[in-house]
Motif scaffolding. Structure first.
Motif, PDB file in Angstrom:
ATOM      1  N   GLY A 216     -14.804 -18.150   8.532  1.00  0.00           N
ATOM      2  CA  GLY A 216     -13.525 -18.410   7.867  1.00  0.00           C
ATOM      3  C   GLY A 216     -12.618 -17.215   7.758  1.00  0.00           C
ATOM      4  N   VAL A 217     -12.991 -16.075   8.345  1.00  0.00           N
ATOM      5  CA  VAL A 217     -12.167 -14.861   8.280  1.00  0.00           C
ATOM      6  C   VAL A 217     -11.657 -14.546   9.679  1.00  0.00           C
ATOM      7  N   LYS A 218     -10.342 -14.234   9.763  1.00  0.00           N
ATOM      8  CA  LYS A 218      -9.741 -13.891  11.052  1.00  0.00           C
ATOM      9  C   LYS A 218      -9.917 -12.391  11.306  1.00  0.00           C
ATOM     10  N   TRP A 219     -10.417 -12.056  12.519  1.00  0.00           N
ATOM     11  CA  TRP A 219     -10.662 -10.663  12.905  1.00  0.00           C
ATOM     12  C   TRP A 219      -9.786 -10.295  14.096  1.00  0.00           C
ATOM     13  N   TYR A 220      -9.217  -9.070  14.014  1.00  0.00           N
ATOM     14  CA  TYR A 220      -8.436  -8.526  15.116  1.00  0.00           C
ATOM     15  C   TYR A 220      -9.044  -7.180  15.538  1.00  0.00           C
ATOM     16  N   SER A 221      -8.947  -6.878  16.802  1.00  0.00           N
ATOM     17  CA  SER A 221      -9.506  -5.632  17.312  1.00  0.00           C
ATOM     18  C   SER A 221      -8.462  -4.539  17.489  1.00  0.00           C
ATOM     19  N   ASP A 222      -7.210  -4.816  17.084  1.00  0.00           N
ATOM     20  CA  ASP A 222      -6.139  -3.839  17.281  1.00  0.00           C
ATOM     21  C   ASP A 222      -5.080  -4.037  16.196  1.00  0.00           C
ATOM     22  N   ASP A 223      -4.071  -3.185  16.209  1.00  0.00           N
ATOM     23  CA  ASP A 223      -2.936  -3.351  15.290  1.00  0.00           C
ATOM     24  C   ASP A 223      -2.276  -4.709  15.529  1.00  0.00           C
ATOM     25  N   ILE A 224      -1.690  -5.271  14.446  1.00  0.00           N
ATOM     26  CA  ILE A 224      -0.992  -6.551  14.590  1.00  0.00           C
ATOM     27  C   ILE A 224       0.339  -6.536  13.846  1.00  0.00           C
ATOM     28  N   ASN A 225       1.200  -7.441  14.212  1.00  0.00           N
ATOM     29  CA  ASN A 225       2.421  -7.746  13.457  1.00  0.00           C
ATOM     30  C   ASN A 225       2.353  -9.215  13.023  1.00  0.00           C
ATOM     31  N   GLU A 279      32.200 -18.974   4.486  1.00  0.00           N
ATOM     32  CA  GLU A 279      31.682 -20.306   4.786  1.00  0.00           C
ATOM     33  C   GLU A 279      30.200 -20.444   4.455  1.00  0.00           C
ATOM     34  N   GLN A 280      29.540 -19.333   4.117  1.00  0.00           N
ATOM     35  CA  GLN A 280      28.110 -19.382   3.787  1.00  0.00           C
ATOM     36  C   GLN A 280      27.943 -19.087   2.303  1.00  0.00           C
ATOM     37  N   LYS A 281      27.593 -20.098   1.535  1.00  0.00           N
ATOM     38  CA  LYS A 281      27.554 -19.943   0.083  1.00  0.00           C
ATOM     39  C   LYS A 281      26.196 -19.528  -0.447  1.00  0.00           C
ATOM     40  N   TYR A 282      25.176 -19.587   0.377  1.00  0.00           N
ATOM     41  CA  TYR A 282      23.853 -19.174  -0.065  1.00  0.00           C
ATOM     42  C   TYR A 282      22.998 -18.832   1.147  1.00  0.00           C
ATOM     43  N   VAL A 283      21.882 -18.148   0.904  1.00  0.00           N
ATOM     44  CA  VAL A 283      20.927 -17.857   1.963  1.00  0.00           C
ATOM     45  C   VAL A 283      19.858 -18.935   1.923  1.00  0.00           C
ATOM     46  N   ALA A 284      19.729 -19.694   2.996  1.00  0.00           N
ATOM     47  CA  ALA A 284      18.774 -20.799   3.025  1.00  0.00           C
ATOM     48  C   ALA A 284      17.401 -20.367   3.519  1.00  0.00           C
ATOM     49  N   SER A 285      17.342 -19.304   4.344  1.00  0.00           N
ATOM     50  CA  SER A 285      16.045 -18.897   4.889  1.00  0.00           C
ATOM     51  C   SER A 285      16.079 -17.433   5.297  1.00  0.00           C
ATOM     52  N   THR A 286      14.902 -16.852   5.391  1.00  0.00           N
ATOM     53  CA  THR A 286      14.791 -15.472   5.849  1.00  0.00           C
ATOM     54  C   THR A 286      13.462 -15.295   6.576  1.00  0.00           C
ATOM     55  N   THR A 287      13.432 -14.333   7.503  1.00  0.00           N
ATOM     56  CA  THR A 287      12.230 -14.032   8.276  1.00  0.00           C
ATOM     57  C   THR A 287      11.953 -12.537   8.192  1.00  0.00           C
ATOM     58  N   TYR A 288      10.696 -12.194   8.052  1.00  0.00           N
ATOM     59  CA  TYR A 288      10.324 -10.784   7.904  1.00  0.00           C
ATOM     60  C   TYR A 288       9.046 -10.527   8.697  1.00  0.00           C
ATOM     61  N   THR A 289       9.029  -9.403   9.399  1.00  0.00           N
ATOM     62  CA  THR A 289       7.853  -9.026  10.188  1.00  0.00           C
ATOM     63  C   THR A 289       7.224  -7.765   9.596  1.00  0.00           C
ATOM     64  N   GLN A 290       5.915  -7.826   9.402  1.00  0.00           N
ATOM     65  CA  GLN A 290       5.177  -6.713   8.791  1.00  0.00           C
ATOM     66  C   GLN A 290       4.075  -6.256   9.748  1.00  0.00           C
ATOM     67  N   ALA A 291       3.897  -4.949   9.860  1.00  0.00           N
ATOM     68  CA  ALA A 291       2.863  -4.389  10.742  1.00  0.00           C
ATOM     69  C   ALA A 291       1.617  -4.012   9.947  1.00  0.00           C
ATOM     70  N   ILE A 292       0.449  -4.232  10.540  1.00  0.00           N
ATOM     71  CA  ILE A 292      -0.830  -3.746  10.007  1.00  0.00           C
ATOM     72  C   ILE A 292      -1.417  -2.792  11.037  1.00  0.00           C
ATOM     73  N   THR A 293      -1.615  -1.544  10.621  1.00  0.00           N
ATOM     74  CA  THR A 293      -2.084  -0.509  11.560  1.00  0.00           C
ATOM     75  C   THR A 293      -3.375   0.166  11.112  1.00  0.00           C
ATOM     76  N   GLN A 294      -3.872  -0.227   9.947  1.00  0.00           N
ATOM     77  CA  GLN A 294      -5.107   0.381   9.449  1.00  0.00           C
ATOM     78  C   GLN A 294      -6.216  -0.664   9.379  1.00  0.00           C
ATOM     79  N   GLU A 295      -7.432  -0.180   9.601  1.00  0.00           N
ATOM     80  CA  GLU A 295      -8.566  -1.086   9.501  1.00  0.00           C
ATOM     81  C   GLU A 295      -8.804  -1.493   8.048  1.00  0.00           C
ATOM     82  N   GLY A 296      -9.415  -2.653   7.880  1.00  0.00           N
ATOM     83  CA  GLY A 296      -9.764  -3.106   6.538  1.00  0.00           C
ATOM     84  C   GLY A 296      -9.600  -4.601   6.400  1.00  0.00           C
ATOM     85  N   ASN A 297      -9.900  -5.074   5.216  1.00  0.00           N
ATOM     86  CA  ASN A 297      -9.773  -6.494   4.891  1.00  0.00           C
ATOM     87  C   ASN A 297      -8.444  -6.705   4.171  1.00  0.00           C
ATOM     88  N   TYR A 298      -7.627  -7.619   4.664  1.00  0.00           N
ATOM     89  CA  TYR A 298      -6.301  -7.838   4.099  1.00  0.00           C
ATOM     90  C   TYR A 298      -6.198  -9.244   3.505  1.00  0.00           C
TER      91      TYR A 298
END
Length: 311
Positions: A216-225, A279-298
């Motif tokens: 049930g745990v996802k494992w990666y062998s390298d840095d990810i975004n 013409e845009q009265k509010y922000v309806a959505s946003t997208t953000y990308t985060q990098a993981i570069t260190q080993e460990g459990n997140y």
């Protein structure tokens, strides 16, 4: 001129005007004299007195008289202001340049400058101004009037709220809410809308697909975004109920050791929407990308809050 006090202990100015005499055409005659409010110079008390004198000059020594009041002035809310019963650190109403938003009950209080005829609390009503004209009547506490708006009565609806004050003889004044907190206006052109909605925004974390899952745990062998999506979108049932994003966050816990704290990052924060295009009265959505570069459990948690306070 004089000063009297009416039944509600309001000070009323009496006005003495020119005496108008009507001659009766014959004995035992009855004369009807119309009272036209617009012909009287000011609001206040007026006295009518009937004097009788015969041809010989004898006068009735106990003239009949009665008084009446003219009141053409509607009651007003003092200083065009109101207060909200809420904790300053946890506001109930969210004032934005494009409207007011909430998902909770709220109570407002204000003082009224009363006029001659007086007013009762149940004739001070906050209308949501929707198709059903849902109204919430005031109650009086001390020298203030309070109105409690029940969210479940107008949930997932939007309207132009107004407060109507109607005195005992029908004079009415109308106040509208504005985007300024605690500020009312009598000019409908300066009014703003109120949206009461409980549709939750969405937040999701999307991980790269090249992982290996063990127990049930996802494992990666390298840095990810990884990518976080936050959005306030309408529903099929209520297609127009979008208040817009208020803020969105990522809470990330990197556990190289058991004592490593969680770190929260703001990915969107609606401090001010004045920079948005017209013409845009509010922000309806946003997208953000985060990098993981260190080993460990997140452990990663994404959270979105809309302008109505839904999480």
């Amino acid at each position: 001129n004089g000063v009297v006090t009416d039944e509600n202990k309001n000070t009323v100015t009496t006005v003495v005007t020119d005496i108008v005499t009507y001659k009766m055409p014959n004995k035992n005659a009855t004369e009807t004299i119309p009272v036209i409010a617009d012909s009287f110079p000011a609001d206040g008390e007026y006295i009518v007195q009937a004097l009788v004198e015969d041809i010989a000059g004898n006068k009735y020594d106990k003239p009949k008289q009665f008084s009446f009041f003219i009141d053409r002035t509607a009651h007003t809310i003092e200083n065009n202001t109101y207060t909200i019963s809420e904790d300053e650190n946890s506001p109930i109403l969210n004032f934005k340049p494009f409207g007011i938003f909430t998902n909770k009950d709220f109570t407002i209080s204000f003082k009224v400058k009363e006029e001659i005829s007086g007013i009762t609390a149940n004739n001070i009503i906050l209308y949501f101004n929707d198709e059903d004209e849902t109204g919430f009547a005031a109650t009086k506490k001390g020298n203030e009037y309070t109105i409690t708006v029940k969210a479940d009565k107008i949930i997932n609806r939007k309207g132009i709220p107004r407060i109507e004050l109607t005195d005992k003889i029908g004079n009415t004044s109308v106040y509208y809410f504005t985007t300024g907190k605690g500020i009312l206006t009598t000019d409908e052109k300066l009014s703003t809308s109120l949206m009461v909605e409980n549709i939750k925004p969405t937040a999701s974390v999307v991980l790269p697909p090249d992982y290996i899952e063990l127990n049930g745990v996802k494992w990666y062998s390298d840095d990810i975004n990884y990518t976080v999506y936050a959005a306030d979108v309408d529903s099929e049932k209520f297609p127009d109920m979008i208040s817009g994003l208020s803020n969105a966050t990522i809470t990330e816990n990197h556990q190289p050791t058991p004592d490593t704290p969680y770190v929260t990052t703001d990915i969107y924060k609606s401090i001010s929407d004045s920079t948005l295009p017209a013409e845009q009265k509010y922000v309806a959505s946003t997208t953000y990308t985060q990098a993981i570069t260190q080993e460990g459990n997140y452990t990663i948690v994404a959270e979105a809050v809309d302008n109505a306070g839904n999480i």
